[in-house]
Design a protein around this motif. Sequence first.
Motif, PDB file in Angstrom:
ATOM      1  N   UNK A   1      -9.449   7.056  -6.881  1.00  0.00           N
ATOM      2  CA  UNK A   1      -9.825   8.341  -7.458  1.00  0.00           C
ATOM      3  C   UNK A   1     -10.489   9.214  -6.400  1.00  0.00           C
ATOM      4  N   UNK A   2     -11.420   8.614  -5.655  1.00  0.00           N
ATOM      5  CA  UNK A   2     -12.063   9.261  -4.514  1.00  0.00           C
ATOM      6  C   UNK A   2     -12.201   8.214  -3.421  1.00  0.00           C
ATOM      7  N   UNK A   3     -12.881   8.569  -2.348  1.00  0.00           N
ATOM      8  CA  UNK A   3     -13.135   7.602  -1.285  1.00  0.00           C
ATOM      9  C   UNK A   3     -14.045   6.477  -1.751  1.00  0.00           C
ATOM     10  N   UNK A   4     -14.751   6.684  -2.845  1.00  0.00           N
ATOM     11  CA  UNK A   4     -15.742   5.705  -3.299  1.00  0.00           C
ATOM     12  C   UNK A   4     -15.413   5.089  -4.656  1.00  0.00           C
ATOM     13  N   UNK A   5     -14.467   5.653  -5.381  1.00  0.00           N
ATOM     14  CA  UNK A   5     -14.158   5.177  -6.726  1.00  0.00           C
ATOM     15  C   UNK A   5     -12.697   4.736  -6.781  1.00  0.00           C
TER      16      UNK A   5
ATOM     17  N   UNK B   1     -17.090   1.174  -7.878  1.00  0.00           N
ATOM     18  CA  UNK B   1     -17.743   2.208  -7.084  1.00  0.00           C
ATOM     19  C   UNK B   1     -18.376   1.530  -5.883  1.00  0.00           C
ATOM     20  N   UNK B   2     -18.066   1.992  -4.687  1.00  0.00           N
ATOM     21  CA  UNK B   2     -18.637   1.402  -3.474  1.00  0.00           C
ATOM     22  C   UNK B   2     -19.116   2.499  -2.546  1.00  0.00           C
TER      23      UNK B   2
ATOM     24  N   UNK C   1       0.851  -1.186   0.000  1.00  0.00           N
ATOM     25  CA  UNK C   1       0.000   0.000   0.000  1.00  0.00           C
ATOM     26  C   UNK C   1       0.888   1.238   0.000  1.00  0.00           C
ATOM     27  N   UNK C   2       0.716   2.088  -1.001  1.00  0.00           N
ATOM     28  CA  UNK C   2       1.521   3.289  -1.154  1.00  0.00           C
ATOM     29  C   UNK C   2       1.014   4.411  -0.252  1.00  0.00           C
ATOM     30  N   UNK C   3       1.835   5.431   0.008  1.00  0.00           N
ATOM     31  CA  UNK C   3       1.431   6.505   0.927  1.00  0.00           C
ATOM     32  C   UNK C   3       0.145   7.216   0.535  1.00  0.00           C
ATOM     33  N   UNK C   4      -0.140   7.340  -0.763  1.00  0.00           N
ATOM     34  CA  UNK C   4      -1.352   8.043  -1.182  1.00  0.00           C
ATOM     35  C   UNK C   4      -2.590   7.149  -1.177  1.00  0.00           C
ATOM     36  N   UNK C   5      -2.428   5.869  -0.777  1.00  0.00           N
ATOM     37  CA  UNK C   5      -3.573   4.974  -0.669  1.00  0.00           C
ATOM     38  C   UNK C   5      -3.701   3.978  -1.786  1.00  0.00           C
ATOM     39  N   UNK C   6      -2.944   4.134  -2.851  1.00  0.00           N
ATOM     40  CA  UNK C   6      -2.965   3.154  -3.921  1.00  0.00           C
ATOM     41  C   UNK C   6      -2.206   1.897  -3.532  1.00  0.00           C
ATOM     42  N   UNK C   7      -2.360   0.853  -4.329  1.00  0.00           N
ATOM     43  CA  UNK C   7      -1.718  -0.427  -4.041  1.00  0.00           C
ATOM     44  C   UNK C   7      -1.047  -0.955  -5.305  1.00  0.00           C
TER      45      UNK C   7
END
Length: 728
Positions: free
Chosen positions: A685-689, A726-727, A641-647
Amino acid sequence: MCVRATTASPIAVAVLSVLHAATASAADSSAATLPKISVGADEDSDSYKTETSANTRYSEPLLDTPQTITVIPPAVIQQRAAATLRDVLRNSPGITFQAGEGGGGLPGDQNFSLRGSSARNALFIDGVRDSGAYTRDAFVLQQVEIVKGPTAALAGRSATAGAINQITKTPQLENAQQYSAAGGSDSYARVTADANLATGERSALRMNAMYHHADAPGRDVVENERWGFAPSFALGLGTDTRVKLDYLYVEEDNVPDYGLPWNTFTQTTAADPSHNGTFPTGAYGADPKVDRSNFYGLKDFDYEDVKTQSGTTQVEHDFSDTLTLRSVLRLIDTERDSAITAPRPPNRQLQRRTMDLRTLTSLTDVKYEFTTGHIAHDLVTGVELARETTHNRNSSSTTAAPQYPDFYSPNPSDDPLGPMPANTGIPSKTRVDTMALYAVDTIKFTEQWQIVAGLRGDRVETDYRSRQTNGTPLELSRDDDLFSWHGAIVYKPTADGSVYLSNGTSFDASADAGSTGSALSDLPTAANNVNLEPEKSRNLELGTKWNLFGEQAIVSAAIFRTKKTNVRTRNLNNEPFTLDGEQRIDGFEINMSGNITEQWSVYAGYSYLDSEFKQTSSSLDQGQVLPLVPKNSGNVWTTYVLPFGGTIGAGAQYVDEVTRTRSATAAALTMPDYWLFDAMATYPVTDHITLQFNANNITDKSYVDRIGGGHFVPGATRTYQLSASVSF
């Protein structure tokens, strides 16, 4: 399909009455809830480590269960973009796949081996046998549990080396939704939906749906298209009595793939003399090479239509904190209609199949916790009743398929020699009735020592009805009374570790020995087959399991021996089967799943299998390794898991060389080993996408994926997929 409420069997009711009376003075039951399963992404859904089995027949945490059990969690399934059960199972070592056979074959996700033994009849859904011949799409799966070693005391017949239990998504007391759409190379298109709605304080509704279309990577013409939906409804969540109803519908419209031919043949063409010659293994190893994208069927003529429906009713009731009853009734029906052109150079051979497989299962079990003096017991006992009915009709002909003008350049657009012929095969009906009683008791003497003792009795009644080619009716039947046991000793040196020694038996009945339908129908030896007793096996395993990295990961390792006796074997003249065969598989397996650090996760496994024909009627096989059993296989999947939240993630799979066939006139044909490498990256992209990119077989390795009797299917070439989810 009609789904009816089920009632407990009389035997279970009698057992329950005694147990309930013994616990009449127990404290009132506390509210019980189903395990939380998140629809959207959260910390729990990202974990690789699984603490307990979703199978109610296992009463202890996986750390203390004396068996090799690997759980492929939802995080791995999602990150690997697994679309089918076969995609999911590639994340476990010691599993190999075969191509379907007989009248066009069966789907590849049902034809596989586990620790060197066939496991095609050891598939389960939520603990209930799943015997349908269909593509098991992953859209309804929460996780997959792979049990290796002795399982007959719980799973029953055809569990020589283990069983696969598919755990489905269930309604939860929350409102959550997740939708995804993906596209990629080879016309890949996939859409899924997962919506959960709390309809009251104690009830919930969940709907899963899927559409999938893709060409087979690296193959001409072949494509797969399916769609399905799976609603489920639960009542009484968080109370003493819980009821769950679910339904599954999946429809498939495929252009099937029979792969490339193995057959020995000789070709002479005036158009291109360089293609002349004799090919002892068909397209495999041909010189010059055969293009592995070649499609040897007929476009717009070959087809595969499959429709699967399943309905389940489950009732659970807690009589106390220590006594729970569960009763399940499931009906599953699979209808299959296919016409597949099998490559049999110099001819095309059209194979027709119509098959309807219907299974009705009633499963009632009781879980009871009690003490005798200072000794604690966790007892699981139950009754299983099942009826599997198969209507089958196969035929093959060359009248509708022209010869190949050039083996190297088959033309899928060739005009068939006439319209699609009717299926003229002789219809048959096979009915398998199973009645079983089982009990498994985990006995805890101290916090460090415990014993597991399991017993199961099965009665398997098989009836086969057909007729011979001369019109004479053919009626065969066989009844088997079989007894299985499982025993284990567990020692816990610390709270975070266990060491165990496990031993158990299993059996493969005559009804399951054939590739399709019943082995009783293996003409002209059917009259002999009906007299053959089940194949038997014994499994011995010494293993250990440990929590590591602050209990964020679990590591398990085991050495084992599987000895199979009463093995069906026949000599080189293909005379009737006898039961004088013996096989032995010695092995070692190690698995790890969990987090090494908060950001770094690993899911990995390695398997070593040393197999041998100890006794067989075939002089070619005596003392040799078993076919299609790799000595070494392994897999690893790791993400960060990267610092910006990506994996970002990467994985590798290795499968050792396997022996395909042996011949009295040529050297053994061996498939070479291969490595596959995959990669993945996600971006929030966002908290949901979330966007996710997957690249599979990034080195574009050429390999043999599945092997059949007269054909082989090449592995998928390099593929790319981009998905958006999308969640909320």
